[in-house]
Design an enzyme around this catalytic site. Structure first.
Site, PDB file in Angstrom:
ATOM      1  N   ASP A  29       7.924  -1.804   7.912  1.00  0.00           N
ATOM      2  CA  ASP A  29       7.398  -2.059   6.568  1.00  0.00           C
ATOM      3  C   ASP A  29       7.089  -0.761   5.832  1.00  0.00           C
ATOM      4  O   ASP A  29       7.401  -0.610   4.652  1.00  0.00           O
ATOM      5  CB  ASP A  29       6.129  -2.913   6.652  1.00  0.00           C
ATOM      6  CG  ASP A  29       6.389  -4.258   7.300  1.00  0.00           C
ATOM      7  OD1 ASP A  29       7.560  -4.654   7.366  1.00  0.00           O
ATOM      8  OD2 ASP A  29       5.420  -4.892   7.749  1.00  0.00           O
TER       9      ASP A  29
ATOM     10  N   HIS B 156       0.834  -1.205   0.000  1.00  0.00           N
ATOM     11  CA  HIS B 156       0.000   0.000   0.000  1.00  0.00           C
ATOM     12  C   HIS B 156       0.871   1.259   0.000  1.00  0.00           C
ATOM     13  O   HIS B 156       0.563   2.237  -0.684  1.00  0.00           O
ATOM     14  CB  HIS B 156      -0.922   0.003   1.217  1.00  0.00           C
ATOM     15  CG  HIS B 156      -2.073  -0.942   1.099  1.00  0.00           C
ATOM     16  ND1 HIS B 156      -1.940  -2.224   0.653  1.00  0.00           N
ATOM     17  CD2 HIS B 156      -3.400  -0.787   1.380  1.00  0.00           C
ATOM     18  CE1 HIS B 156      -3.116  -2.827   0.651  1.00  0.00           C
ATOM     19  NE2 HIS B 156      -4.035  -1.962   1.096  1.00  0.00           N
TER      20      HIS B 156
ATOM     21  N   HIS C 107       0.534  -3.376   9.176  1.00  0.00           N
ATOM     22  CA  HIS C 107       1.960  -3.543   8.877  1.00  0.00           C
ATOM     23  C   HIS C 107       2.771  -3.039  10.055  1.00  0.00           C
ATOM     24  O   HIS C 107       2.308  -2.213  10.855  1.00  0.00           O
ATOM     25  CB  HIS C 107       2.360  -2.769   7.614  1.00  0.00           C
ATOM     26  CG  HIS C 107       2.071  -3.503   6.351  1.00  0.00           C
ATOM     27  ND1 HIS C 107       2.881  -4.488   5.844  1.00  0.00           N
ATOM     28  CD2 HIS C 107       1.047  -3.370   5.470  1.00  0.00           C
ATOM     29  CE1 HIS C 107       2.376  -4.939   4.704  1.00  0.00           C
ATOM     30  NE2 HIS C 107       1.257  -4.278   4.465  1.00  0.00           N
TER      31      HIS C 107
END
Length: 436
Positions: free
Chosen positions: A350, A303, A346
């Site tokens: 990350d 994302h 996450h």
């Protein structure tokens, strides 16, 4: 004989006083080419050209790219530009002399293809025709391509991006099938996740940010004059980053960052059921807004990659004077990254690693693509270490201007396009002009 002298001779010949006794350039020997180099102000290259057996026919086929490659390997940019200009002047002089003597090239009875000058072909973004030069043993043949090379490379770039997206879906399914047990492997220590509670609706915010940024990117692609170049670079950059993410996700499986998140390891009965799961993830783009649950692909955030690339592309290909828009895009992007952490989807690592890798690769790609000097000096190195970048950007000669236009063509342009198509169907793909 310098450029000024050549221009004077051209003007003299244009007045109708042709010299019939002029020696044909294609019949020049190596010594004659060396003499011409000395007269043109390049005596330092005379021995190099003679040692490489450059005669008149080979001289007329030399281009800017061939001068930089084997066997000549010229490195001085100013000398290359001047030498190419002198060669073009010499070829024009020869062509004019041949026409005066009734030995001009055989042309088609009507003009189906527009002749593009060598100097104008440097900007591959402003012309829809690509100039390709090839040298034969007996004569020079120049091909003028009808179709834009940018469009062909864009199609390959889209295929490259689609392949990387498919490989990402495969990596996500493989990672979820190898997800560590939540009881044996608790979440790793994390500064943000350990100190802030999970916000259930935050993932909707993050994915809404992604969709809105992609919508803005589509608007830019529609109205940008060089839309194919923008789309090509975006797909190449995003595809390369996602392929790197596939490797990271596959080789190391991290425990879930939220122990209360209901996502267990997936067990597949056969390969067909696993393949169907891959297609589901591929069609849903890995987003949870459609009810999809994926876990295990934590290193690093996909994302964040999409947000960063979409934001940087929108800033790069909009005018620099839109500072408020650029600032708003950055704030909007960072809000989306915060939503990823707030949903505990996450680890903080990350998001940080994804942002750093995406922004660096985007910057490196744009810097090399917009700087012709760096491409020349590091051509071999780039070809070895960055083959994808070299393939898609090797013909780039200048930065893309942020110019916009209406994508809907006018009625007159449509009529001209249809008329040209009717003529083109009666011809070969390339028009060959043979010089005597």
């Amino acid at each position: 004989m310098n450029v000024r002298q050549l221009s004077q001779i051209l003007n003299f010949r244009a007045s109708g006083d042709c010299l019939h006794e002029m020696e044909t350039i294609h019949h020049w020997s190596r010594a004659r080419v060396g003499q011409w180099l000395t007269e043109s102000g390049f005596p330092e290259y005379r021995k190099l050209f003679e040692d490489r057996n450059i005669d008149g026919a080979a001289l007329c086929g030399l281009t800017e790219e061939s001068l930089q490659q084997e066997p000549l390997n010229l490195t001085v940019a100013s000398d290359i530009q001047k030498l190419v200009g002198c060669i073009q002047q010499l070829k024009q002089l020869h062509q004019h002399s041949a026409i005066c003597n009734g030995q001009g090239p055989q042309l088609l009875p009507y003009k189906a293809f527009e002749v593009v000058e060598m100097e104008d072909s440097e900007n591959s973004f402003d012309s829809d025709r690509e100039l390709l030069s090839k040298t034969d043993d007996n004569q020079n043949t120049v091909y003028y391509s009808r179709f834009s090379s940018e469009l062909r490379k864009t199609v390959l770039a889209v295929a490259y991006g689609a392949l990387s997206h498919f490989m990402t879906s495969v990596a996500i399914v493989v990672a979820q099938s190898r997800l560590p047990d939540k009881k044996r492997y608790p979440p790793l220590p994390d500064i943000y996740l350990d100190n802030f509670a999970m916000i259930p609706w935050a993932y909707k915010v993050s994915e809404s940010v992604i969709l809105s940024l992609l919508a803005l990117l589509c608007v830019i692609l529609i109205f940008h004059k060089h839309r194919w170049v923008v789309l090509r670079r975006t797909m190449v950059i995003a595809g390369s980053i996602y392929l790197l993410r596939c490797i990271c996700v596959t080789v190391t499986n991290l425990p879930m960052p939220e122990k209360h998140y209901n996502c267990d390891r997936m067990v597949f009965q056969d390969s067909w059921s696993q393949f169907k799961r891959i297609l589901v993830v591929y069609s849903g783009m890995g987003m949870k807004l459609g009810g999809m649950k994926t876990c295990g692909d934590y290193m690093f955030s996909g994302h964040t990659i999409t947000m960063t690339i979409a934001t940087l592309t929108a800033i790069e290909y909009t005018p620099s004077r839109y500072r408020l828009l650029h600032l708003a895009l950055w704030l909007y992007c960072f809000c989306g990254m915060w939503a990823i952490l707030a949903s505990h989807g996450h680890y903080t690592l990350d998001v940080v690693v994804a942002f750093y890798i995406s922004s660096r690769i985007f910057m490196y790609h744009q810097t090399f693509a917009n700087n012709l000097t760096m491409m020349r000096r590091n051509r071999k190195r780039i070809k070895i270490w960055f083959p994808v970048f070299y393939f898609f950007e090797k013909d780039t000669h200048r930065a893309v201007k942020n110019e916009y236009e209406c994508p809907i063509p006018s009625i007159d342009s449509l009529r001209k396009f249809i008329k040209d198509r009717r003529v083109d169907f009666c011809l070969k793909q390339y028009t060959v002009f043979r010089h005597s």
